[in-house]
Design a protein around this motif. Sequence first.
Motif: not given
Length: 821
Positions: A415-420, A423-427, A438-450
């Motif tokens: 609950k503590k670590k899952n807080k959104f 900056p998570d939109i970018i990171m 189980w876990s669900a992951n969103y990769g963010g946008l920062l590493t995908g900018i090329n």
Amino acid sequence: MKNAFLLLFLSISLFNFAQIKGKLSDEKGNPLPYVTVYEDNTYNGTTTNEQGYYELNIKKIGRHSIVFQFLGFKTQKIAIDVLTFPHSLDVKLIEESLSLNEVVINLKDNPANQIIKNAIANKKVNIEKTAKYKADFYSRGIFRIKDAPKKILGQKLDMFDEVLDSTRSGILYLSETVSKIAFQKPDKMKETIIASKVSGKDNGFSFNNAASANFDFYDNYLPFDVNVVSPIADNAFGYYKYKFEGSFYNENNQQINKIKVTPKRASEPVMEGYIYIVEDSWAIYAVDVSIKGDQMQNPALNLLTLKQNFSYNTTSKIWIKNTQSIDFTFGMLGINISGRFTYVFSNFEFDPPFTKKTFTKEILSFQENANKKDDAYWNTIRPIPLTIEESTDYTKKDILQTKKKSQVYLDSIDKKKNKFHFPDIIMGYTYKNSFQKWSANYGGLLTGINFNTVQGWKIATGLSYTKTDREKGKYTRFGADFDYGFSEAQFRATGSFIHKFNNINKSEIQISGGSRIAQFNGDNPISELLNSVTTLFFKENFMKIYENNFISLLYQREVTNGIFLKAKVDYLENKPLFNNTDYTFLQKDKDYTSNNPLAPNDNITPAFEKYNLVKAKIEANINFDQDYISRPDGKYNQSNDKYPVLTFGFEKGFAGSEKKYEFDHAKAKITYNATLGNKGILSLNAKGGKFFNADQISFIDYKHFNGNQTYIGLSESYLNVFNLMPYYTNSTNDSYFELHTEHNDKGYIMNKIPLLNKLKSNLVLGYHLLAVPHTSPYAEYSVGLDNLGFGKFKIFRLDYVRSYQNGFQKDGVIVGLKFLN
């Protein structure tokens, strides 16, 4: 009062089950840690813990003679009559006084040199005495952290908070193993772990084992990160200076010579300290030496100290290592950790009747329920008593473990670590359900900018769901990746499913499909980040890409020990792409080359026509004479450095949109790394292959070779790349052969060169060859320095390279940025 009762209980529990127990101290009453204690004329021994306490397992009452051996103190042999167990025996040791009169001093000759020469000359005799044995083995490992920072590079360091005290110090790791070992020179070992314990893990299987403790000073080299020269190696006088410190007599009236060993060159992988040699037999009595981390090319390590003690049996007349300890400290970014591994060898049986079934490829295994032994078992079998700190750690973490496995606790942490946070939109963002694993992951946008010339500015991200069962080595992952190119105005997406069935044969299935951008060379010789830099700053669009619409199925597993098979089927639709932008930061007056690697100045003609094809591939990877470790959580393979690794593959293209796109392709590869003593590592990677019925296949399906036109290197070694060769000039649909070889001296030469030795770098020599039909062979020669950097960060490499094809082609300096790999 509560704490006083706890300390009293722990102190009593340390010795409740001891047979002979007590405390070792000096004449002033200071406890003596790691004193060797053994029963005379046996190989039944132990050592004291950090507080000077010991437990010696003797099962029979009656008269016994106990030996107490500690470097710097007189060895004591005490005869006792044991009537009942436990029997208490506290001993005070007296400092040893060394005598220089035991050796005739010749002002012209260094007496230490002659003693070391005698030890070297008699190595073979002493090795043969202990070349084949069975023994009981015990090990304990502990890691401590001191004054841990609260943040590192602005990020919270909270993973250890529950085990740290108010000063942010405490035990990070504590484990023990008890095992039976069989050993035969030079390298045959079989170990069966009968008990394993890891603090805070009821399913913990310690990685402590006898093989990792097998440091033999009779060998020429000690296997650390690099081969460290032994003080009695055949070539030791080229690396060490020796000083005779004096001698003394042990309890058997044998003369022991104390020799100080000092490196001739502090930059080399050599040790400093003391080695004790027995007069006449010239066997090792004890070793107490240290080495710095940068001498072993491990800059994070500050200092490592290795101590060994040997016991003697007047019946067998054999000196054998009975205790060993390794102490170390390391630190980076404000994190300072110290550690210690303690080992006890006992109950030796020399020259046992081994059979062909004694030594197999399984070098280590665990007895059933090895990690389920209760405290009563450990208190009777543990040869070194726990300190109060260690007992407290076991108790504390056992309680904490029960708490940490509960759903209430895990949900609260999640609950503590899952807080959104915004900056998570970018990171990127991860949502975990630790209790259900189980876990669900969103990769963010920062590493995908090329940026590339086809898509222009591109953003990419991904979504994934992963469920893991670590105990069984299983996991399942669903994923989807997306990217959008603004200049191309094109959205693409792929999906994937991966399931690993177990960690025994590594059986795994992968299913994927979708639409993506792919490089003509599937090995991706230029990274998206590096391509973005070369285009935006230098207007060099080296990366050539096409659209790949696909459905793929892959299955892989180890079919038998040492043979790994991979099978893959792809349905492909490949489409050519064109440049859609000429944007750049600099070089405005320069034109981009086209996206056609065959016609860089033609922006109209595609490199290939759109086509469909099915590809089926099968590949076998063979590790000869492979050993392995069997653990309840998986099989862990150990490659045999004596033999190369072979890979064979066959690929067939069929069901094409036109017959001309179909082909057959056979290939093979051999890789080999040979450790040349302390003279470095010679590495080789040789590949060859042949296409059949492939005269008109698409350029995409050619064999492409990993060139490099950026003058930037990203890998640890250059055993799969030609650093000055254009990416596609030598691509072929016929036969081919390529060879890459490097010799990394691991400091052997560089450590001997004044001034340059202060770099603590490695000299690397390289040769690279490519041969394809209808053109002259392409070759590169290189010389470089690796292991360059600042302080503890050795992340750079520099190479000067010259290339030849029909004569000299070009030369250049390759800057290795290994941290970008």
